[in-house]
Write a protein that holds these residues in place. Structure first.
Motif, PDB file in Angstrom:
ATOM      1  N   GLU A 220      67.670  16.959  -4.769  1.00  0.00           N
ATOM      2  CA  GLU A 220      68.439  17.019  -3.475  1.00  0.00           C
ATOM      3  C   GLU A 220      69.713  18.099  -3.934  1.00  0.00           C
ATOM      4  O   GLU A 220      69.633  19.088  -2.862  1.00  0.00           O
ATOM      5  CB  GLU A 220      68.930  15.718  -3.252  1.00  0.00           C
ATOM      6  N   ARG A 221      70.004  17.778  -4.861  1.00  0.00           N
ATOM      7  CA  ARG A 221      70.602  19.152  -5.113  1.00  0.00           C
ATOM      8  C   ARG A 221      70.358  20.003  -4.997  1.00  0.00           C
ATOM      9  O   ARG A 221      71.121  21.165  -5.134  1.00  0.00           O
ATOM     10  CB  ARG A 221      71.724  18.418  -6.549  1.00  0.00           C
ATOM     11  N   VAL A 222      69.510  19.807  -6.394  1.00  0.00           N
ATOM     12  CA  VAL A 222      68.885  21.515  -6.097  1.00  0.00           C
ATOM     13  C   VAL A 222      68.349  22.165  -4.942  1.00  0.00           C
ATOM     14  O   VAL A 222      68.660  23.634  -4.806  1.00  0.00           O
ATOM     15  CB  VAL A 222      67.613  21.400  -7.563  1.00  0.00           C
ATOM     16  N   ASN A 223      67.465  21.545  -3.832  1.00  0.00           N
ATOM     17  CA  ASN A 223      67.079  22.244  -3.381  1.00  0.00           C
ATOM     18  C   ASN A 223      68.277  22.576  -1.403  1.00  0.00           C
ATOM     19  O   ASN A 223      68.374  23.294  -0.814  1.00  0.00           O
ATOM     20  CB  ASN A 223      66.337  20.920  -2.120  1.00  0.00           C
ATOM     21  N   SER A 224      68.961  21.228  -1.861  1.00  0.00           N
ATOM     22  CA  SER A 224      70.741  22.274  -1.245  1.00  0.00           C
ATOM     23  C   SER A 224      71.491  23.581  -2.107  1.00  0.00           C
ATOM     24  O   SER A 224      71.601  24.821  -0.979  1.00  0.00           O
ATOM     25  CB  SER A 224      71.514  21.083  -1.734  1.00  0.00           C
ATOM     26  N   ASP A 225      71.010  23.543  -2.897  1.00  0.00           N
ATOM     27  CA  ASP A 225      71.696  24.904  -3.300  1.00  0.00           C
ATOM     28  C   ASP A 225      71.087  25.984  -3.298  1.00  0.00           C
ATOM     29  O   ASP A 225      71.050  27.035  -3.116  1.00  0.00           O
ATOM     30  CB  ASP A 225      72.062  24.962  -4.938  1.00  0.00           C
ATOM     31  N   LEU A 226      69.465  25.217  -3.386  1.00  0.00           N
ATOM     32  CA  LEU A 226      68.809  27.007  -2.930  1.00  0.00           C
ATOM     33  C   LEU A 226      68.992  27.459  -1.370  1.00  0.00           C
ATOM     34  O   LEU A 226      68.791  28.766  -0.966  1.00  0.00           O
ATOM     35  CB  LEU A 226      66.953  26.368  -3.531  1.00  0.00           C
ATOM     36  N   THR A 227      68.955  25.788  -0.750  1.00  0.00           N
ATOM     37  CA  THR A 227      69.298  26.258   0.623  1.00  0.00           C
ATOM     38  C   THR A 227      70.421  26.758   0.949  1.00  0.00           C
ATOM     39  O   THR A 227      70.386  28.135   1.995  1.00  0.00           O
ATOM     40  CB  THR A 227      68.957  24.994   1.778  1.00  0.00           C
ATOM     41  N   THR A 229      71.203  29.309  -1.032  1.00  0.00           N
ATOM     42  CA  THR A 229      71.829  30.482  -1.452  1.00  0.00           C
ATOM     43  C   THR A 229      70.968  31.668  -0.599  1.00  0.00           C
ATOM     44  O   THR A 229      71.278  32.631  -0.386  1.00  0.00           O
ATOM     45  CB  THR A 229      70.852  30.700  -2.562  1.00  0.00           C
ATOM     46  N   ASP A 230      70.143  30.568   0.571  1.00  0.00           N
ATOM     47  CA  ASP A 230      69.395  31.468   0.993  1.00  0.00           C
ATOM     48  C   ASP A 230      70.094  31.662   2.431  1.00  0.00           C
ATOM     49  O   ASP A 230      70.027  32.804   2.580  1.00  0.00           O
ATOM     50  CB  ASP A 230      67.805  30.609   1.630  1.00  0.00           C
ATOM     51  N   LYS A 231      70.730  31.163   2.831  1.00  0.00           N
ATOM     52  CA  LYS A 231      71.701  31.788   4.069  1.00  0.00           C
ATOM     53  C   LYS A 231      73.106  32.540   3.571  1.00  0.00           C
ATOM     54  O   LYS A 231      73.330  33.448   4.567  1.00  0.00           O
ATOM     55  CB  LYS A 231      72.439  30.108   4.202  1.00  0.00           C
ATOM     56  N   ASN A 232      73.353  32.000   2.442  1.00  0.00           N
ATOM     57  CA  ASN A 232      74.188  33.395   1.911  1.00  0.00           C
ATOM     58  C   ASN A 232      73.931  35.056   1.392  1.00  0.00           C
ATOM     59  O   ASN A 232      73.809  36.139   2.198  1.00  0.00           O
ATOM     60  CB  ASN A 232      74.851  33.229   0.461  1.00  0.00           C
ATOM     61  N   TYR A 233      72.373  34.279   1.579  1.00  0.00           N
ATOM     62  CA  TYR A 233      71.579  36.308   0.943  1.00  0.00           C
ATOM     63  C   TYR A 233      70.998  36.663   2.555  1.00  0.00           C
ATOM     64  O   TYR A 233      71.629  37.796   2.873  1.00  0.00           O
ATOM     65  CB  TYR A 233      70.729  35.926   0.565  1.00  0.00           C
TER      66      TYR A 233
END
Length: 233
Positions: A220-227, A229-233
């Motif tokens: 859940e932590r990893v998926n949250s970080d990836l999400t 990152t996508d928003k920041n990108y």
């Protein structure tokens, strides 16, 4: 009824752990007893854990199995490639399992009744990935049995440290393997490159799942970080 469907039905019948007579199964499936005998021979040759013999009866020995499957040539090639990679890059236990599986797969017939002799794949050792395989048996055992590990670790910038970790999952990234774990020293999740582990020892100290420290929490932590990152990108 197609033969593949009948084989699946037979497994469904015998998986209750009781002894079943071939004549009873034949009557249920509306085929001859001789046909049922041949079907059981096929299932046993395919590696399904069935005990029994003609005139006595049959039963499923273990609850874990793969049902009979019809495989295309491309699917067989995919399996062969995976087994070849495991045979070259994995630890001894997985290498033995890969060889055993390859023997079972070789008995699977394609649509034209033949198994190809030439697969088109040549697999060679993965130098970087192989560096940490000496630790794989201990790590895999620790993940399965929820046992803490003590590791001496050297980071990419050559900093050495000793950690006690609660291993949760092993990942392969194409070039390197990592073990994701709860690190007692950092009191947080960490992913350790297995090829950077100098020594690795089972502690004999087992752990239970605790809120905030489970594999589900980590993912859940990893998926949250990836999400994010996508928003920041």
């Amino acid at each position: 009824m197609r033969r593949s469907d009948r084989l699946s039905e037979i497994i469904e019948i015998v998986q209750d752990g009781r002894l079943h007579l071939a004549r009873d199964i034949a009557e249920c499936l509306e085929v001859s007893v001789r046909t049922i005998y041949r079907d059981f021979d096929t299932l046993v040759a395919s590696g399904v854990p069935i005990d029994g013999e003609r005139g006595v009866g049959y039963m499923l020995r273990e609850p874990v199995f793969l049902p009979p499957m019809n495989l295309s040539l491309v699917e067989l090639e995919a399996l062969h490639l995976g087994m070849a990679i495991v045979a070259e890059a994995a630890d001894t236990e997985l290498q033995v399992a890969s060889a055993s599986l390859a023997g079972k797969i070789s008995k699977v017939a394609t649509a034209n009744g033949r198994v190809p002799k030439r697969w088109g794949f040549g697999v060679y050792p993965f130098v970087q990935a192989k560096l940490g395989f000496k630790h794989m048996p201990a790590i895999r055992k620790a993940v399965r049995e929820q046992e803490k590990l003590e590791i001496d670790y050297r980071s990419l910038d050559s900093k050495a440290s000793t950690r006690t970790i609660l291993p949760l999952q092993i990942e392969y990234w194409g070039r390197v393997w990592t073990v994701s774990a709860w690190c007692e020293k950092r009191e947080d999740f960490r992913a350790f490159r297995i090829d950077r582990i100098v020594t690795c020892a089972l502690t004999g100290d087992h752990f239970e799942d605790e809120p905030g420290r489970t594999l589900e929490d980590y993912l859940e932590r990893v998926n949250s970080d990836l999400t994010q990152t996508d928003k920041n990108y």
